[in-house]
Design an enzyme around this catalytic site. Structure first.
Site, short mmCIF file in Angstrom:
data_model
loop_
_atom_site.label_atom_id
_atom_site.label_comp_id
_atom_site.label_asym_id
_atom_site.label_seq_id
_atom_site.Cartn_x
_atom_site.Cartn_y
_atom_site.Cartn_z
N GLU A 1 27.21 5.50 -11.95
CA GLU A 1 26.70 6.88 -12.03
C GLU A 1 27.87 7.83 -12.35
O GLU A 1 29.00 7.60 -11.87
CB GLU A 1 26.11 7.24 -10.66
CG GLU A 1 25.61 8.64 -10.50
CD GLU A 1 25.14 8.91 -9.04
OE1 GLU A 1 25.50 8.13 -8.12
OE2 GLU A 1 24.41 9.89 -8.84
N LYS B 1 18.12 11.53 -13.03
CA LYS B 1 17.95 11.13 -11.61
C LYS B 1 16.91 12.01 -10.93
O LYS B 1 17.02 13.25 -10.93
CB LYS B 1 19.30 11.24 -10.90
CG LYS B 1 19.32 10.75 -9.47
CD LYS B 1 20.75 10.83 -8.93
CE LYS B 1 20.89 10.24 -7.54
NZ LYS B 1 22.29 10.32 -7.06
N CYS C 1 21.48 5.48 -8.29
CA CYS C 1 22.00 5.58 -6.93
C CYS C 1 20.92 5.87 -5.88
O CYS C 1 20.08 5.03 -5.62
CB CYS C 1 23.14 6.60 -6.88
SG CYS C 1 24.25 6.29 -5.48
C1 ACM Z 1 24.31 8.97 -4.53
O1 ACM Z 1 23.14 9.08 -4.84
N1 ACM Z 1 25.27 9.17 -5.40
C2 ACM Z 1 24.68 8.62 -3.16
#
Ligand code: ACM
Length: 265
Positions: free
Chosen positions: A41, A112, A145
């Site tokens: 990420e 995301k 993530c």
């Molecule tokens: C995250 O979502 N970077 C912990």
């Protein structure tokens, strides 16, 4: 059909996207021939962007942005798919996004959906369902993530036919790597968690990332794993078609046995 897939765990430099892309090119070049390579990420920028103005300034567009163009060129040249996280600029805001670039020059984007902690100050949440893309390496679903914390994400990807979940990460909580065992088993899919390493302290708090990138198969077996604090790239050869078998025993099939009319998720 087999596919050679892997993760590239490293420590991105803070706010040095060009240098980070060069590092990732070197990693890809020395990795060996792959069909899919997953980077972490926000691998282009680093994680703890100072504030929302900095996040918007350092973010790049998806179409013809430097990181998506870099990923496209690398995928074409290496003849393998690339997944990489970056800060995306669109509609006057920044998203925490990743691209999936394919050897045929196609590039797909995912924003995301579940923002973690201070990310809520920096980024807008994703506004579209997570995608599943058919590729020469198998059907690849994307999540980033903290999306792991919401089992609906991996389930949605699996129900759409994902054989492999590519999971670029900057993990700081201690649970995810173990929890991904469940995401793999409960959906009978391969999962590739590509985490970063190192510590950042840009915003008045030190964050240490937990490394331990891993590749799990639909039975939850660990096919590859990385240390917590050292760079590591690992490739394994898998048969993505195994993820199409949702049978658990002669009575149970995880897709057919679901009872969505009773729980509506
Ligand atoms: C995250 O979502 N970077 C912990």
């Amino acid at each position: 059909m087999s596919a050679t897939v892997g993760f590239a765990q490293f420590e991105p430099l803070y706010a040095e996207p060009a240098a980070n892309r060069d590092t990732m090119s070197e990693i890809a070049e020395s990795a060996g021939q792959f069909d899919l390579l997953v980077f972490p990420e926000l691998a282009a920028t680093g994680y703890e962007l100072r504030d929302v103005v900095h996040a918007r300034n350092i973010a790049e567009p998806f179409q013809e942005g430097a990181t998506s163009e870099w990923a496209r060129a690398l995928a074409v040249e290496s003849r393998g798919a690339i997944v990489v996280g970056y800060a995306e600029k669109a509609d006057g805001v920044a998203y925490n996004s990743c691209v999936l670039a394919l050897p045929n020059g196609a590039v797909h984007n995912y924003r995301k959906i579940h923002l973690f902690s201070r990310e809520k100050e920096l980024f807008a949440p994703g506004d579209a369902p997570p995608p599943v893309i058919d590729t020469p390496a198998g059907s690849i679903g994307l999540m980033i993530c903290f999306d792991w914390f919401f089992p609906e994400m991996a389930r949605t990807l699996a129900l759409q036919g994902a054989q492999i979940i590519a999971h670029p990460s900057n993990l700081v909580l201690p649970y995810c790597q173990r929890a991904m065992y469940c995401r793999s088993v409960e959906n009978r899919v391969f999962t590739i968690t590509a985490n970063r390493i190192g510590t950042e302290n840009q915003a008045g708090r030190a964050l240490t990332f937990t490394g331990q990138s891993q590749i799990l198969d639909p039975d939850g077996n660990t096919l590859a794993s990385a240390p917590a604090d050292a760079p590591r790239s690992t490739l394994v050869t898998i048969d993505p078609e195994l993820a199409h078998n949702k049978s658990i025993n002669e009575y149970n099939n995880l897709t057919n046995d679901r009872r969505p009319s009773l729980y509506d998720v």
